[in-house]
Write an enzyme that holds these catalytic residues in place. Structure first.
Site: not given
Ligand code: PLP
Length: 434
Positions: A120-121, A124, A133, A137, A140, A142, A301, A338, A345
């Protein structure tokens, strides 16, 4: 490890064999409580008819699993209001699907270039390595996947996901998630971490796990010895209520922290569990005493069947208002929503900037004191055309590689001519083009 009387009693009821294996994490998983009768028998309680009525219907859709350890934390004198009970025992409201709820609200399955990866980002990725799990939860996000045995990622799927990371050099941070990565065996986890560590551009590896909360015995000396080989490893866990912090969980957190792993906590704001400034304050204080930094507080969520857990956003702002300034800065988590649809986020804060003019800003603090900050009368902005070689600011390019600016950052920049970001289906703009 300390075993309470209640834990000993539950153990004796479950296991007729000699020898106490209560602190054996695999024993805990094998004896997870999945049905109503065992639940009632072990706790010596009889639930109300309304609680029992739809149990089969609910667990047919969203199964129940509670570790004997987590069960032992329940307060049987006030079960219906117990935060441990509420997070783990199914209720009929879960079958009420609100019209605004979605099966996959964060569109994790769409931002998925290869099975098991959510990218997504820019720098990362989320790597789903486990589908199970220790405890399910009730809140959850998911939930759609819980108990879905068909989507347990196999070794070849994980190898393909790691190939994707290897082939995308912009990925510097990999988050192992699931399911709970710590439900995997040490050797398997060691293999995943070794593979990731062999990728030069992977700088940090993060692991998201709820085992310190629901299965603290998972944090064995062997596990931390293995993790230590792969530093830098960061761990985020998921405490929601101060009552979840016990001697056993303290010991688990100590082992992780002692092995040099920075610890963070991600809480979810849950109606009836922790939607109270006093509870959250107590939680964050207990966390930092155990070297855990509160990282995120999530707005619940829009996943299906969670409407009874949701609070207004104002509740989260109220909680932050009660923390910021009132307690140590590192006790304050970032409150985030989110974004439904997969925007990632988005941080939410009380407003501290009340007003401003061309040379002054008006601010207020946590006490309600209103103050001003006088801005400089003259400021020469450095025009940035990204010609860093000629710039007189001293930037070592080695650690600051260039990347394309996107989003709001792009609007603020000098070197990019974009003046507005317009949604793809804006009808005013469509009219212009036709
Ligand atoms: C939360 C999340 C991250 C990490 O986000 P940070 O703000 O760096 O902790 C990375 N990818 C996805 C899909 C996420 O939901």
């Amino acid at each position: 490890m300390v075993i309470t009387e209640k834990q000993q009693d539950i153990f004796n009821q479950i296991d007729k064999n000699k020898g106490n294996r209560w602190t054996d994490w695999k024993w805990q998983i094998r004896h997870a409580i999945r049905d109503l009768n065992t639940f009632e028998k072990l706790l010596g309680v009889t639930l109300s008819d309304s609680a029992r009525e739809q149990f089969e219907d609910i667990t047919g859709r969203f199964p129940m699993a509670i570790t004997p350890y987590y069960l032992s934390l329940m307060d049987t004198d006030d079960l219906e209001n117990d935060p441990i009970f509420k997070q783990s025992f199914p209720v009929a409201e879960e079958l009420t699907i609100d019209s605004s709820e979605m099966n996959d609200p964060l569109h994790e399955d769409e931002d998925c270039p290869v099975a098991g990866v959510t990218h997504r980002y820019p720098d990362r990725v989320l790597l789903l390595v486990s589908n199970t799990c220790a405890m399910y939860c009730r809140h959850c996000t998911r939930k759609r996947r819980v108990g879905d045995v068909d989507s347990v990622p196999g070794k070849s799927q994980i190898a393909a996901a790691i190939d994707y990371i290897r082939n995308n050099p912009q990925i510097r941070d990999v988050l192992l998630s699931g399911g709970d990565p710590f439900l995997l065996g040490d050797d398997y986890l060691d293999w995943i971490l070794t593979e990731l560590r062999h990728i030069p551009h992977v700088e940090v590896i993060r692991i998201g796990t709820r085992t310190p909360v629901v299965l603290p015995y998972r944090i064995t000396d062997d596990l931390v010895e293995m993790l230590k080989k792969h530093h830098p490893i960061w761990i985020n866990t998921h405490f929601n209520h101060p009552r979840e912090i016990t001697d056993s969980s303290r010991m688990a957190l100590k082992r992780l922290a002692d092995s040099g792993i920075p610890l963070g906590n991600q809480s979810v704001l849950l109606a009836g569990v922790n939607d109270c400034p006093r509870i959250m304050r107590s939680l964050v204080h207990k966390l930092v005493m155990n070297r855990v930094r509160p990282y995120y507080l999530y707005q619940c969520d829009l996943s299906e069947g969670l409407s009874h857990f949701r609070t207004p956003v104002g509740k989260g702002i109220e909680i932050l208002e009660s923390l910021i300034g009132h307690t140590s800065g590192f006790c304050v988590p970032t409150y985030v929503i989110d974004a439904p649809g997969g925007g990632g986020k988005i941080p939410i804060m009380p407003n501290y900037l009340i007003s401003w003019s061309t040379n002054k800003v008006v601010l207020r603090n946590y006490e309600g004191v209103i103050t001003t900050y006088k801005e400089p009368d003259s400021y020469e902005p450095t025009f940035c055309d990204r010609n860093c070689e000629e710039c007189n600011l001293n930037l070592s390019l080695e650690d600051a590689d260039e990347r394309k600016s996107i989003g709001i950052e792009q609007l603020l920049s000098d070197y990019n001519e974009t003046i507005s970001l317009i949604p793809a289906n804006n009808s005013r703009h469509e009219r212009r083009h036709s």
